[in-house]
Design an enzyme around this catalytic site. Structure first.
Site, PDB file in Angstrom:
ATOM      1  N   HIS A  18     -40.757  34.007  72.086  1.00  3.69           N
ATOM      2  CA  HIS A  18     -40.084  33.434  73.266  1.00  3.69           C
ATOM      3  C   HIS A  18     -39.010  34.390  73.782  1.00  3.69           C
ATOM      4  O   HIS A  18     -38.884  34.603  74.996  1.00  3.69           O
ATOM      5  CB  HIS A  18     -39.413  32.101  72.927  1.00  3.69           C
ATOM      6  CG  HIS A  18     -40.340  31.014  72.515  1.00  3.69           C
ATOM      7  ND1 HIS A  18     -40.225  30.364  71.308  1.00  3.69           N
ATOM      8  CD2 HIS A  18     -41.398  30.441  73.143  1.00  3.69           C
ATOM      9  CE1 HIS A  18     -41.161  29.435  71.218  1.00  3.69           C
ATOM     10  NE2 HIS A  18     -41.892  29.474  72.315  1.00  3.69           N
ATOM     11  N   LYS A  42     -45.195  16.425  72.017  1.00  7.61           N
ATOM     12  CA  LYS A  42     -45.208  16.877  70.637  1.00  7.61           C
ATOM     13  C   LYS A  42     -44.188  16.068  69.842  1.00  7.61           C
ATOM     14  O   LYS A  42     -43.339  15.387  70.409  1.00  7.61           O
ATOM     15  CB  LYS A  42     -44.855  18.370  70.567  1.00  7.61           C
ATOM     16  CG  LYS A  42     -45.817  19.254  71.342  1.00  7.61           C
ATOM     17  CD  LYS A  42     -45.376  20.688  71.308  1.00  7.61           C
ATOM     18  CE  LYS A  42     -46.303  21.561  72.122  1.00  7.61           C
ATOM     19  NZ  LYS A  42     -45.900  22.959  72.125  1.00  7.61           N
ATOM     20  N   ARG A  91     -50.524  34.007  74.768  1.00  6.34           N
ATOM     21  CA  ARG A  91     -50.810  34.729  73.526  1.00  6.34           C
ATOM     22  C   ARG A  91     -52.259  35.147  73.454  1.00  6.34           C
ATOM     23  O   ARG A  91     -52.588  36.182  72.902  1.00  6.34           O
ATOM     24  CB  ARG A  91     -50.486  33.850  72.312  1.00  6.34           C
ATOM     25  CG  ARG A  91     -49.018  33.579  72.122  1.00  6.34           C
ATOM     26  CD  ARG A  91     -48.827  32.604  71.010  1.00  6.34           C
ATOM     27  NE  ARG A  91     -49.386  31.327  71.424  1.00  6.34           N
ATOM     28  CZ  ARG A  91     -49.060  30.150  70.933  1.00  6.34           C
ATOM     29  NH1 ARG A  91     -48.208  30.078  69.948  1.00  6.34           N
ATOM     30  NH2 ARG A  91     -49.585  29.039  71.391  1.00  6.34           N
ATOM     31  N   SER A 129     -44.273  28.473  67.143  1.00  9.06           N
ATOM     32  CA  SER A 129     -43.245  27.685  66.471  1.00  9.06           C
ATOM     33  C   SER A 129     -43.840  26.898  65.303  1.00  9.06           C
ATOM     34  O   SER A 129     -43.212  26.762  64.248  1.00  9.06           O
ATOM     35  CB  SER A 129     -42.582  26.721  67.460  1.00  9.06           C
ATOM     36  OG  SER A 129     -41.901  27.435  68.461  1.00  9.06           O
TER      37      SER A 129
END
Length: 161
Positions: A18, A42, A91, A129
């Site tokens: 990030h 989430k 990504r 993460s």
């Protein structure tokens, strides 16, 4: 006119991946707003206040990074910040399809708002993460993945050494 971009996400927790996107964004924009999603679907480890606090700690010496929270439609938040660009990090190819759909929807709803896709730097292409939390939970070394402030907070939150 100030060039402002919004970089939204859950940031649970913020990683060097990030940070890479944010620092590269600062080469293009006068200000990057790190917008922490308040209504993430989430199940976050850190509360929204904890995530905001960690990000502010990491960027305490960079005044061009603004940390804020948002809920509701991202496009409404972007407009409220008088920004015209949303930054999204990618990504892998698998990220692109979902992000492309969201970008098209945002473009339709928010006239004049563009989405800038930034490919993750090679050394962070695998980093998420979720993976960091799992490695930390299993007492793995996370020094290469998160800043020291985040590492300490993860260790406390997960009760690891």
């Amino acid at each position: 006119m100030k060039k402002i971009a919004v970089y939204p996400g859950s940031f649970d927790p913020i990683t060097y991946g990030h940070l890479d996107i944010i620092s590269r964004g600062l080469k293009i924009f006068d200000e990057v707003v790190v917008a922490v999603a308040a209504n993430s679907q989430k199940n976050p480890l850190f509360s929204i206040d904890e995530r905001v606090g960690l990000i502010r700690d990491v960027f305490k010496d960079e005044q061009r990074v603004v940390v804020d929270t948002f809920s509701g439609l991202l496009i409404d938040y972007v407009s409220s910040r008088q920004a015209h660009v949303i930054i999204r990090g990618l990504r892998a190819i698998s990220d692109f399809e979902y992000e492309f759909q969201i970008a098209q929807m945002n473009s339709t709803i928010g006239q004049g708002v563009e989405t800038l896709f930034m490919m993750t730097s090679l050394q962070y292409g695998y980093l998420s993460s979720s993976i960091v939390k799992e490695v930390c939970l299993l007492n793995g070394n996370i020094d290469r993945f998160v800043p020291p402030e985040v590492k300490a907070a993860l260790r406390v939150k997960l009760g690891t050494k």
